[in-house]
Design an enzyme around this catalytic site. Structure first.
Site, PDB file in Angstrom:
ATOM      1  N   GLU A 261       0.838  -1.448   0.027  1.00 38.17           N
ATOM      2  CA  GLU A 261      -0.287   0.131   0.208  1.00 38.17           C
ATOM      3  C   GLU A 261       1.124   0.910   0.061  1.00 38.17           C
ATOM      4  OE1 GLU A 261      -3.522   2.453   2.992  1.00 38.17           O
ATOM      5  OE2 GLU A 261      -2.900   0.476   2.991  1.00 38.17           O
ATOM      6  N   LYS A 393      -8.407 -15.238  16.213  1.00 36.79           N
ATOM      7  CA  LYS A 393      -8.761 -14.807  14.236  1.00 36.79           C
ATOM      8  C   LYS A 393      -9.752 -14.431  14.109  1.00 36.79           C
ATOM      9  CE  LYS A 393      -4.382 -17.832  13.672  1.00 36.79           C
ATOM     10  NZ  LYS A 393      -3.871 -19.211  12.948  1.00 36.79           N
ATOM     11  N   ASP A 469       1.514 -14.517  12.883  1.00 39.67           N
ATOM     12  CA  ASP A 469       0.709 -14.957  11.732  1.00 39.67           C
ATOM     13  C   ASP A 469      -0.277 -14.203  11.701  1.00 39.67           C
ATOM     14  OD1 ASP A 469      -1.607 -16.237  11.008  1.00 39.67           O
ATOM     15  OD2 ASP A 469      -1.877 -17.961  12.300  1.00 39.67           O
TER      16      ASP A 469
END
Length: 578
Positions: A261, A393, A469
């Site tokens: 980005e 998550k 992660d």
């Protein structure tokens, strides 16, 4: 807090005049002139009939006119800059951290810091994300580079110089870091910039940190096999940018970010510059523990409730702790919190995991705990080792409230002059933008943990660079950004992040490139104190997030966001070189 008083110098390095004297003279001259005009109006007949008096008056007025043409307005042009001594872009590096933010410096002195590590001055921020008048055409034109101050490099034959010589120009501020691509070319800029950062990192005790960070195509598939990925067909290269220095808990840190980005790294770097110029940030660890919550099912709700009651007895927790810790050398069971839903009991186990992120550790320990519980509750059935009350998550209020991984709060005070000169906005504007957007807007959307501008942007970029992660950015990006105007008119900012899940050993941290990024931060591998490196990495993630919040909210307050992204994210595609 006292205003920052810097020694304002002219472009040749000499001291500027004492502008406040001119201001006093101006006011005296205006008052005297006005009095003479009033006197003339009241006694016009006397003056008109006395040529000598009239000549004296006209002579005095002539002197006033000459003075006004020469000096009138000196003290009215950017008066605040001269009175307060607002620093320019180049003068920010000379600001003392203790002068700029004595409260942060006082707290930082209580923190354990390495005595040999110097505090680096704030780095120049990229002009494109902060100057709304700098257009994309200006960026590529020959006149864009000297948009700030004409540098010594403009008279040098840069192409004929060695990389080492060019790196020295950047280190001595004779050429700006962000000018390497435009003055040379993007390919050559990378190894030169690596030389610059190697010297900066070496001064912090992190010599040769970037040796294992590739900038040409390379990947050891032997390291990947059996550890990181299956059915491998290649790899996706991600550009890694370096932001900083950022003064954190009394020491300078440089932060690698992997992202595609445009503007993200430059914007975060601008935030780091503002934090460092303001005296630095102070980050505090609130909690430290990774969680796993097995779903345990019984034949009745009464049995599920019986286990919940049993697990909360202190002597029974001692049994659970012994079973859990029999599976690990570093893991320590901190708590076991049950939640009953009908026949189900979700036992949320919280574990200190040292410098590992800890998911494998807490999972192994959880199995041992389940085996122990079966001895006391024979009808117990393990539905799932993860019962989604961990919660891993996925967005979850329990992580927002109870925390998961490292719970961190980081704060800094940014002087109002730094807000104006670096962030290009005002304290009132950025505080109001944060209130209306991050607090009211997020509340109206029913957000959980999303009371921020773009915490996930920075968290993900640091995670990718350091081998974390990336899926755990979901809970790790939980953040509330709070801004207030202090009694002195400065900006106070804090980011509270209750669930940063990071480690410096295991998983992706063993890959050479990711390990190089950890080394650049100074947290590669296990620390001297168990958990010390992982905790420092959590502090780094938090301060990087706060830097990103500062810069984006400033851009929103000044309405420069779209322009900056159009300049960085809309580059025409060019065919790859073969």
């Amino acid at each position: 807090m006292e205003p920052i008083k810097t020694k304002v110098k002219s472009s040749d390095g000499s001291r500027e005049p004492k502008w406040y004297i001119f201001k006093m003279l101006n006011y005296t001259a205006v008052a005297t002139f006005s009095t003479s005009v009033l006197h003339f109006v009241l006694y016009s007949d006397v003056y008109m009939n006395n040529d000598a008096q009239m000549m004296k008056l006209l002579g005095a007025w002539t002197l006033f006119v000459l003075y006004f043409f020469g000096f009138f307005g000196v003290s009215f042009v950017d008066t605040d800059d001269h009175l307060v001594g607002s620093p320019t872009e180049d003068e920010l590096s000379e600001i003392s951290a203790d002068q700029a933010n004595p409260s942060a410096a006082a707290v930082a002195k209580q923190m354990p810091v390495k005595a040999a590590a110097p505090i680096h001055p704030p780095a120049p921020s990229h002009p494109v994300c902060s100057d709304k008048n700098l257009t994309k055409d200006a960026l590529t034109s020959s006149s864009a580079t000297p948009a700030v101050k004409k540098s010594a490099s403009s008279s040098l034959d840069l192409q004929s110089m060695t990389n080492e010589e060019l790196a020295e120009l950047v280190l001595t501020n004779k050429m700006k870091d962000h000018q390497l691509e435009t003055k040379l070319d993007p390919t050559r800029a990378v190894p030169i910039r690596r030389l610059v950062f190697e010297k900066k990192l070496a001064s912090l005790g992190h010599a040769k940190s970037l040796d294992e960070l590739p900038y040409e195509h390379s990947l050891s598939y032997e390291r990947v096999f059996g550890a990181n990925c299956e059915i491998v067909v290649g790899y996706v290269p991600l550009p890694v940018g370096m932001v900083g220095p950022c003064t954190l808990n009394g020491e300078s840190v440089y932060i690698p970010m992997a992202t595609t980005e445009g503007c993200l790294v430059a914007s975060t770097n601008r935030g780091c510059k503002a934090i460092t110029a303001g005296g630095g940030a102070v980050s505090t660890l609130l909690r430290d523990g990774i969680t796993r919550a097995p779903c345990l099912r019984f034949e009745s709700a009464a049995e599920a409730a019986a286990l919940a009651i049993w697990a909360q007895e202190p002597h029974n927790f001692t049994k659970l702790k012994a079973a859990f810790e029999s599976t690990t050398s570093f893991g320590k069971l901190l708590s076991a919190t049950p939640t009953v839903a009908g026949k189900n009991c979700y036992l949320r186990l919280k574990c200190f995991s040292g410098d590992a992120m800890g998911m494998n550790m807490v999972s192994k320990g959880s199995l041992a705990v389940v085996d122990l519980l079966r001895q006391h509750f024979p009808t117990l059935k393990l539905v799932a080792l993860s019962g989604n009350m961990c919660t891993d998550k996925k967005p979850a209020a329990i992580n927002w409230i109870e925390g998961r991984g490292k719970s961190v709060v980081v704060e800094a005070t940014i002087p109002k002059d730094i807000v104006r000169t670096v962030l290009k906005t005002t304290v009132k504007a950025i505080v109001d933008t944060n209130l209306q957007k991050n607090l009211v807007g997020s509340a109206m959307s029913g957000s959980v943990g999303g009371y921020n501008a773009h915490a996930a942007n920075i968290v993900t970029a640091v995670f990718l660079a350091t081998g974390q992660d990336p899926a755990q950015n979901v809970e790790s990006s939980n953040c509330i950004t709070i801004m207030e105007e202090t009694d002195d008119g400065d900006l106070w900012i804090s980011c509270t992040m209750p669930s940063i899940e990071v480690g410096t050993v295991g998983g992706g941290t063993s890959l050479p490139a990711q390990a190089a990024c950890l080394k650049a931060i100074g947290v590669k591998g296990g620390g001297d104190i168990p958990g010390g490196n992982a905790r420092k990495l959590a502090h780094v993630v938090a301060v990087a997030t706060m830097a990103g919040e500062l810069s984006l909210l400033a851009a929103l307050a000044a309405n420069t966001l779209v322009q900056a992204h159009m300049q960085h994210n809309r580059k025409p595609a060019t065919p790859a070189k073969k």
